[in-house]
Design an enzyme around this catalytic site. Sequence first.
Site, PDB file in Angstrom:
ATOM      1  N   GLY A 230      -0.154   5.367  -4.429  1.00  6.73           N
ATOM      2  CA  GLY A 230      -0.839   6.611  -4.809  1.00  6.73           C
ATOM      3  C   GLY A 230      -0.270   7.784  -4.043  1.00  6.73           C
TER       4      GLY A 230
ATOM      5  N   HIS B  14       2.443   3.575  -9.023  1.00  8.30           N
ATOM      6  CA  HIS B  14       2.333   2.132  -9.260  1.00  8.30           C
ATOM      7  C   HIS B  14       3.584   1.619  -9.984  1.00  8.30           C
ATOM      8  CE1 HIS B  14      -1.581   2.121  -7.597  1.00  8.30           C
ATOM      9  NE2 HIS B  14      -2.159   2.805  -8.568  1.00  8.30           N
TER      10      HIS B  14
ATOM     11  N   ASP C  43       0.834  -1.205   0.000  1.00  8.19           N
ATOM     12  CA  ASP C  43       0.000   0.000   0.000  1.00  8.19           C
ATOM     13  C   ASP C  43       0.869   1.257   0.000  1.00  8.19           C
ATOM     14  OD1 ASP C  43      -2.380   1.356  -0.056  1.00  8.19           O
ATOM     15  OD2 ASP C  43      -2.726   1.225   2.106  1.00  8.19           O
TER      16      ASP C  43
ATOM     17  N   LEU D 139      11.214 -20.413  -5.058  1.00  6.82           N
ATOM     18  CA  LEU D 139      10.252 -19.484  -4.433  1.00  6.82           C
ATOM     19  C   LEU D 139       8.920 -19.621  -5.153  1.00  6.82           C
ATOM     20  CD1 LEU D 139       9.482 -17.006  -2.620  1.00  6.82           C
ATOM     21  CD2 LEU D 139      10.292 -15.554  -4.489  1.00  6.82           C
TER      22      LEU D 139
HETATM   23  C1  FPP Z   1      -2.030   0.064  -3.377  1.00  9.92           C
HETATM   24  O1  FPP Z   1      -1.565   1.402  -3.309  1.00  9.92           O
HETATM   25  C2  FPP Z   1      -1.462  -0.608  -4.529  1.00  9.92           C
HETATM   26  C3  FPP Z   1      -2.181  -1.144  -5.565  1.00  9.92           C
HETATM   27  C4  FPP Z   1      -3.646  -1.100  -5.641  1.00  9.92           C
HETATM   28  C5  FPP Z   1      -1.504  -1.757  -6.727  1.00  9.92           C
HETATM   29  C6  FPP Z   1      -0.320  -2.602  -6.435  1.00  9.92           C
HETATM   30  C7  FPP Z   1       0.474  -2.718  -7.657  1.00  9.92           C
HETATM   31  C8  FPP Z   1       1.803  -2.672  -7.751  1.00  9.92           C
HETATM   32  C9  FPP Z   1       2.711  -2.612  -6.579  1.00  9.92           C
HETATM   33  C10 FPP Z   1       2.440  -2.628  -9.065  1.00  9.92           C
HETATM   34  C11 FPP Z   1       2.810  -3.826  -9.787  1.00  9.92           C
HETATM   35  C12 FPP Z   1       2.576  -5.131  -9.192  1.00  9.92           C
HETATM   36  C13 FPP Z   1       3.014  -6.289  -9.766  1.00  9.92           C
HETATM   37  C14 FPP Z   1       2.737  -7.574  -9.089  1.00  9.92           C
HETATM   38  C15 FPP Z   1       3.784  -6.293 -11.020  1.00  9.92           C
HETATM   39  P1  FPP Z   1      -2.609   2.582  -3.351  1.00  9.92           P
HETATM   40  O2  FPP Z   1      -2.768   3.012  -4.775  1.00  9.92           O
HETATM   41  O3  FPP Z   1      -3.892   2.175  -2.687  1.00  9.92           O
HETATM   42  O4  FPP Z   1      -1.888   3.681  -2.529  1.00  9.92           O
HETATM   43  P2  FPP Z   1      -2.555   4.834  -1.644  1.00  9.92           P
HETATM   44  O5  FPP Z   1      -3.144   4.149  -0.442  1.00  9.92           O
HETATM   45  O6  FPP Z   1      -1.397   5.706  -1.312  1.00  9.92           O
HETATM   46  O7  FPP Z   1      -3.580   5.518  -2.500  1.00  9.92           O
END
Ligand code: FPP
Length: 251
Positions: free
Chosen positions: A20, A34, A17, A128
């Site tokens: 964003g 991301h 998390d 893994l």
């Molecule tokens: C949460 O952060 C993250 C996600 C919804 C997406 C996770 C994706 C990745 C880490 C990128 C690629 C992954 C792979 C497996 C290749 P958020 O957007 O909710 O952050 P915020 O809470 O700051 O808004």
Amino acid sequence: MSTVPAGIPRHLAVIMDGNGRWAERRKRPRAIGHRAGARAVNVCIDFCLERGIGALTLFAFSSENWGRPQEEVGALMKLFLSALDREVSELDRRGVRVRFIGERERFPASIRERMASAEALTAGNQRLHLVIAASYGGRQDIAQAARSLAEDVLAGRLRSDEINENTMASRMALADLPAPDLFIRTGGDHRVSNFLLWQLAYTELWFTEQLWPDLDVPTLQRALEDYARRERRFGLTSAQLGGHSPENPSA
Ligand code: FPP
């Protein structure tokens, strides 16, 4: 995955998390966060490989994430596609078995095909076990297990009194892996957010304020040190355990 050094989780589950907010703090579009998050995924995989952690489950996209602005969902799809194209052969070379859990039918065909070929290419690897939870929800996982057992009862393959924790567990995603020993969530929130609800019953939870794109080895190391200090009692007393745990004899 049978012998694991003491204090090392056999299975690590992660909510990644803060992508964003990482981007917003830099006045950049969320998609940039991301993309930076995808680099942190590699930090985490490298760490697991180095430390002998046998399984890593990453929450890449929840069932609820489809409700985000179309632009962000589109950017994430592009990122998944390019990550699959770019990373899979290297993961294969390093002995990583890749697998996806969640409602894969909701993804575009281009992604579904790459998921299937990544799974096929890496199926024999054992160093893994990397699980990507994509369009995954813990409640949905439990519901599909219940539906699968109900179908067996209706078809006469199972008696209703055979429905118990073991038969339920056998129908959940990740039935073939040990339950996560350690759960890490970055980004400062202290919740499980519909991730692996069934499987996290006795998992040790660890939270950090650090945003996912900033993830580094010292943070992962701190999580592991903290984990190694915890006593996992699984509902028993310390004296009963005598240094062993019922779910993980090496813990
Ligand atoms: C949460 O952060 C993250 C996600 C919804 C997406 C996770 C994706 C990745 C880490 C990128 C690629 C992954 C792979 C497996 C290749 P958020 O957007 O909710 O952050 P915020 O809470 O700051 O808004």
